[in-house]
Design a protein around this motif. Structure first.
Motif, mmCIF file in Angstrom:
data_model
loop_
_atom_site.group_PDB
_atom_site.id
_atom_site.type_symbol
_atom_site.label_atom_id
_atom_site.label_comp_id
_atom_site.label_asym_id
_atom_site.label_seq_id
_atom_site.Cartn_x
_atom_site.Cartn_y
_atom_site.Cartn_z
ATOM 1 N N VAL A 12 0.744 -1.082 -0.087
ATOM 2 C CA VAL A 12 0.022 -0.157 -0.074
ATOM 3 C C VAL A 12 1.254 1.242 0.098
ATOM 4 C CG1 VAL A 12 -1.753 1.386 1.428
ATOM 5 C CG2 VAL A 12 -1.927 -1.225 1.077
ATOM 6 N N ALA A 13 1.982 1.034 0.743
ATOM 7 C CA ALA A 13 2.883 2.351 0.885
ATOM 8 C C ALA A 13 4.141 2.063 1.356
ATOM 9 C CB ALA A 13 2.222 3.500 1.899
ATOM 10 N N ALA A 14 5.003 2.732 0.987
ATOM 11 C CA ALA A 14 6.706 2.654 1.633
ATOM 12 C C ALA A 14 7.206 3.804 1.778
ATOM 13 C CB ALA A 14 7.330 1.620 0.571
ATOM 14 N N ARG A 15 8.215 3.713 2.623
ATOM 15 C CA ARG A 15 8.849 4.922 3.035
ATOM 16 C C ARG A 15 10.213 4.625 3.593
ATOM 17 N NH1 ARG A 15 6.991 10.310 4.575
ATOM 18 N NH2 ARG A 15 5.397 9.886 2.901
ATOM 19 N N ASP A 16 11.271 5.485 3.010
ATOM 20 C CA ASP A 16 12.538 5.345 3.650
ATOM 21 C C ASP A 16 12.688 6.309 4.817
ATOM 22 O OD1 ASP A 16 15.168 5.737 4.321
ATOM 23 O OD2 ASP A 16 15.931 5.140 2.292
ATOM 24 N N LEU A 17 12.842 6.042 6.001
ATOM 25 C CA LEU A 17 12.675 7.090 6.894
ATOM 26 C C LEU A 17 13.905 7.682 7.331
ATOM 27 C CD1 LEU A 17 10.162 5.067 9.219
ATOM 28 C CD2 LEU A 17 9.725 7.114 7.700
ATOM 29 N N ALA A 18 15.030 7.319 6.703
ATOM 30 C CA ALA A 18 16.289 7.978 6.572
ATOM 31 C C ALA A 18 17.078 8.058 7.895
ATOM 32 C CB ALA A 18 16.245 9.584 6.145
ATOM 33 N N VAL A 19 17.080 6.813 8.852
ATOM 34 C CA VAL A 19 17.425 6.706 10.020
ATOM 35 C C VAL A 19 18.426 5.415 10.142
ATOM 36 C CG1 VAL A 19 15.846 8.097 11.204
ATOM 37 C CG2 VAL A 19 15.527 5.714 11.112
ATOM 38 N N GLY A 20 18.688 4.880 9.151
ATOM 39 C CA GLY A 20 19.572 3.704 8.941
ATOM 40 C C GLY A 20 18.963 2.348 8.942
ATOM 41 N N GLU A 21 19.319 1.129 8.971
ATOM 42 C CA GLU A 21 18.856 0.005 9.066
ATOM 43 C C GLU A 21 17.779 -0.060 10.206
ATOM 44 O OE1 GLU A 21 21.864 -3.093 9.620
ATOM 45 O OE2 GLU A 21 22.909 -2.220 7.720
ATOM 46 N N LEU A 22 16.702 -0.595 9.804
ATOM 47 C CA LEU A 22 15.601 -0.678 11.027
ATOM 48 C C LEU A 22 15.303 -1.614 11.732
ATOM 49 C CD1 LEU A 22 13.088 1.303 8.976
ATOM 50 C CD2 LEU A 22 14.452 2.471 10.476
ATOM 51 N N PHE A 23 15.337 -1.789 12.970
ATOM 52 C CA PHE A 23 15.233 -2.857 13.997
ATOM 53 C C PHE A 23 13.866 -2.893 14.887
ATOM 54 C CE2 PHE A 23 19.891 -2.102 13.614
ATOM 55 C CZ PHE A 23 20.155 -3.278 12.506
ATOM 56 N N ALA A 24 13.395 -1.763 14.911
ATOM 57 C CA ALA A 24 12.102 -1.650 15.679
ATOM 58 C C ALA A 24 10.927 -0.939 14.988
ATOM 59 C CB ALA A 24 12.429 -1.029 17.061
ATOM 60 N N LEU A 25 9.762 -1.330 15.236
ATOM 61 C CA LEU A 25 8.618 -0.793 14.566
ATOM 62 C C LEU A 25 7.446 -0.793 15.268
ATOM 63 C CD1 LEU A 25 7.443 0.461 11.791
ATOM 64 C CD2 LEU A 25 6.944 -1.791 11.040
ATOM 65 N N ALA A 26 6.574 0.285 15.559
ATOM 66 C CA ALA A 26 5.199 -0.074 16.117
ATOM 67 C C ALA A 26 4.248 1.197 15.724
ATOM 68 C CB ALA A 26 5.407 0.469 17.628
ATOM 69 N N ASP A 35 0.897 3.535 16.241
ATOM 70 C CA ASP A 35 0.273 4.348 17.269
ATOM 71 C C ASP A 35 -0.717 3.567 17.660
ATOM 72 O OD1 ASP A 35 0.102 7.375 18.489
ATOM 73 O OD2 ASP A 35 -1.974 6.570 17.951
ATOM 74 N N ALA A 36 -1.028 3.849 19.020
ATOM 75 C CA ALA A 36 -2.107 2.759 19.798
ATOM 76 C C ALA A 36 -3.572 3.426 19.385
ATOM 77 C CB ALA A 36 -2.231 3.108 21.250
ATOM 78 N N VAL A 37 -3.699 4.840 18.651
ATOM 79 C CA VAL A 37 -4.848 5.319 18.461
ATOM 80 C C VAL A 37 -5.058 5.847 17.125
ATOM 81 C CG1 VAL A 37 -6.453 7.590 18.846
ATOM 82 C CG2 VAL A 37 -5.065 6.610 20.639
ATOM 83 N N ASP A 38 -3.974 6.231 16.401
ATOM 84 C CA ASP A 38 -4.262 6.651 14.886
ATOM 85 C C ASP A 38 -3.716 5.455 14.131
ATOM 86 O OD1 ASP A 38 -3.709 7.421 12.093
ATOM 87 O OD2 ASP A 38 -3.413 9.663 13.025
ATOM 88 N N PRO A 39 -4.537 4.720 13.080
ATOM 89 C CA PRO A 39 -3.582 3.683 12.543
ATOM 90 C C PRO A 39 -2.684 3.711 11.512
ATOM 91 C CG PRO A 39 -5.925 4.114 11.559
ATOM 92 C CD PRO A 39 -5.968 5.023 12.921
ATOM 93 N N LEU A 40 -2.388 5.056 11.062
ATOM 94 C CA LEU A 40 -1.669 5.262 10.144
ATOM 95 C C LEU A 40 -0.429 5.697 10.649
ATOM 96 C CD1 LEU A 40 -3.851 6.175 7.112
ATOM 97 C CD2 LEU A 40 -2.734 4.156 7.685
ATOM 98 N N VAL A 41 0.116 6.044 11.735
ATOM 99 C CA VAL A 41 0.970 6.788 12.480
ATOM 100 C C VAL A 41 2.111 5.612 12.989
ATOM 101 C CG1 VAL A 41 2.242 8.400 14.406
ATOM 102 C CG2 VAL A 41 0.006 8.818 13.137
ATOM 103 N N LEU A 42 3.275 5.533 12.712
ATOM 104 C CA LEU A 42 4.216 4.497 13.064
ATOM 105 C C LEU A 42 5.552 5.312 13.523
ATOM 106 C CD1 LEU A 42 3.085 3.581 9.823
ATOM 107 C CD2 LEU A 42 3.794 1.434 10.927
ATOM 108 N N VAL A 43 6.073 4.525 14.357
ATOM 109 C CA VAL A 43 7.424 4.945 14.840
ATOM 110 C C VAL A 43 8.504 3.638 14.595
ATOM 111 C CG1 VAL A 43 6.990 3.840 17.176
ATOM 112 C CG2 VAL A 43 8.644 5.677 16.782
ATOM 113 N N ALA A 44 9.495 4.054 14.092
ATOM 114 C CA ALA A 44 10.373 3.060 13.908
ATOM 115 C C ALA A 44 11.984 3.566 14.340
ATOM 116 C CB ALA A 44 10.673 2.882 12.103
ATOM 117 N N ALA A 45 12.749 2.561 14.549
ATOM 118 C CA ALA A 45 14.179 2.860 15.031
ATOM 119 C C ALA A 45 15.288 1.979 14.637
ATOM 120 C CB ALA A 45 14.161 3.259 16.557
ATOM 121 N N GLY A 46 16.353 2.209 14.411
ATOM 122 C CA GLY A 46 17.461 1.327 14.248
ATOM 123 C C GLY A 46 18.936 1.500 14.383
ATOM 124 N N ALA A 47 19.800 1.619 13.387
ATOM 125 C CA ALA A 47 21.053 1.749 13.688
ATOM 126 C C ALA A 47 21.468 3.139 13.541
ATOM 127 C CB ALA A 47 21.763 0.688 12.461
ATOM 128 N N GLY A 48 20.918 4.013 13.066
ATOM 129 C CA GLY A 48 21.137 5.215 12.976
ATOM 130 C C GLY A 48 21.036 6.091 14.343
#
Length: 139
Positions: A90-104, A106-119
């Motif tokens: 459906v959609a894709a995005r490079d979040l510009a924070v390096g290799e990603l290892f964590a993703l979740a 938002d508990a309320v808004d179905p289209l808000v995500l948080v990601a984190a990783g090597a950067g």
């Protein structure tokens, strides 16, 4: 029961809307789904990323919305609520924070995500601005 996922499994997630379905992301970038009542064959599998699918999660508020994150630095959204077989991207995005290892999600808004990783940074993505994601889940 055990399930053959293909490569080394990086993460697993239960579908909160289909209690018998789980997905696994593996080191090859593959994602595979299983019905835990039938260990014989996967429901579907796909090549989600060009590097390890290091994180997988379902939205708790939007049925069928799967997110994957990868060592290729991208997050992708998938529609698992449709026809049998592999989900549609459906959609894709490079979040510009390096290799990603964590993703979740938002508990309320179905289209808000948080990601984190090597950067060393945490990135937010509001996918509501993406036409495909917005049309599928905000209608």
């Amino acid at each position: 029961a055990t399930f053959a996922a293909g490569g080394r499994v990086e993460q697993v997630a239960w579908d909160p809307f289909v209690a018998t379905t789980l997905v696994a992301g593996d080191e090859t970038g593959g994602v595979v789904a299983f019905d835990v009542r039938a260990a014989a064959a996967p429901l579907w599998s796909l090549r989600a990323h060009g590097a390890a699918a290091s994180a997988v999660c379902f939205s708790e508020t939007a049925a069928g919305l799967l997110a994957t994150a990868s060592a290729d630095a991208s997050v992708k959204l998938w529609d698992c609520g449709g026809a049998p077989g592999p989900p549609a991207p459906v959609a894709a995005r490079d979040l510009a924070v390096g290799e990603l290892f964590a993703l979740a999600f938002d508990a309320v808004d179905p289209l808000v995500l948080v990601a984190a990783g090597a950067g060393g940074s945490v990135a937010l993505w509001d996918a509501a601005g993406d036409g495909g994601a917005a049309a599928a889940w905000l209608a």
